[in-house]
Design an enzyme around this catalytic site. Sequence first.
Site, PDB file in Angstrom:
ATOM      1  N   ASP B  12      65.480   7.600  -4.431  1.00 49.65           N
ATOM      2  CA  ASP B  12      64.414   6.504  -3.675  1.00 49.65           C
ATOM      3  C   ASP B  12      64.888   6.756  -2.233  1.00 49.65           C
ATOM      4  O   ASP B  12      65.620   6.949  -1.893  1.00 49.65           O
ATOM      5  CB  ASP B  12      64.732   5.009  -4.211  1.00 49.65           C
ATOM      6  CG  ASP B  12      64.214   4.013  -3.444  1.00 49.65           C
ATOM      7  OD1 ASP B  12      62.908   4.253  -3.195  1.00 49.65           O
ATOM      8  OD2 ASP B  12      64.726   2.835  -3.414  1.00 49.65           O
ATOM      9  N   ASP B  14      63.848   3.999   0.519  1.00 46.78           N
ATOM     10  CA  ASP B  14      64.106   3.021   1.577  1.00 46.78           C
ATOM     11  C   ASP B  14      65.393   2.195   0.874  1.00 46.78           C
ATOM     12  O   ASP B  14      65.321   1.972  -0.536  1.00 46.78           O
ATOM     13  CB  ASP B  14      62.820   1.682   1.485  1.00 46.78           C
ATOM     14  CG  ASP B  14      61.812   2.374   2.085  1.00 46.78           C
ATOM     15  OD1 ASP B  14      61.799   3.141   3.125  1.00 46.78           O
ATOM     16  OD2 ASP B  14      60.417   2.669   1.356  1.00 46.78           O
TER      17      ASP B  14
END
Lengths: 180, 180
Positions: B12, B14
């Site tokens: 991922d 963020d």
Amino acid sequence: MNTIPKKRIAIDMDEVMADTLKARLIRYEKDYGVSVSKQEVHGKSMYQAIPEAHRQQVRDVLDELDFFRHLEVMPDAQKVIKELNEHYDIIVATAAMEVPFSFTAKYDWLLEHFPFLDSQKFVFCGNKSVVLADYLIDDNPHQLSHFTGESIMFSSPTNALENGFKRVNNWQEVAELFLT
Amino acid sequence: MNTIPKKRIAIDMDEVMADTLKARLIRYEKDYGVSVSKQEVHGKSMYQAIPEAHRQQVRDVLDELDFFRHLEVMPDAQKVIKELNEHYDIIVATAAMEVPFSFTAKYDWLLEHFPFLDSQKFVFCGNKSVVLADYLIDDNPHQLSHFTGESIMFSSPTNALENGFKRVNNWQEVAELFLT
């Protein structure tokens, strides 16, 4: 109550949901004054059907911010995908990383023409080996060969000579395959 | 010669590769003159730590075209991901469909800070149930619960109270998990 999870169908955008080739040929005629028909790209890429000196500019058109925003929807795509969406888990999987300037245009095009789809199921990727789905409907033999589920080739003039995949010629045939 | 395919790790962006929370808190202080520390969002979302009247504007910041372009890279992320990339098939999977104005900023940020990664393995998606990988390293418990492979929670102040997943607290712990 247990319910059987819906099967997931991943659908490619260019040449499947959108008539990208038509738009490219129209643009080519506008830029060079030469008409190239879909018959002339039978079994080859558009680049192979035009003079080498034109190829870079023809590729550069894809990097224009709004090129992918105004594509025509493939005949029957809206009607059939809307119906598929009631029986299957539909995701849209487009190789947007090859044309990163197109992200917003592709997203807005999907919202306009397929407002009934869940944008949380839009996938902008590169190689479709990363997509988890039961089926992939795509025109690109390389993507179909990377995909790990069942690959279904959507006919395009450029893939006319490919024999390695189950083939559907139009959205009516997709409906026959999945909805009957 | 047959080779064993590399295991695939989806990462991922963020709160995992990028310190998005830090940037949001700095921006909040700039807009409202009030400092909110990472300790104050322990176990809750940023929205729960600020007055309701501020929430819409704090959300709207994420729709600015360049907000995601200038995030700090998480400590050790570059070094560890570079090493992981030699032993694993690394893909980046970001929930960009929630912030569609950020597509280009996220793409450019990845090219700048992780030039050794293959952009054909960037996935801008919504729900990460569509991502096919062996592992997902993510801070978001909803995404981790949708993912079909092995979910690994990357610690963020906001997920501090979640207990449902194997947890890594920083990139050094990712290295210990995958490279030792």
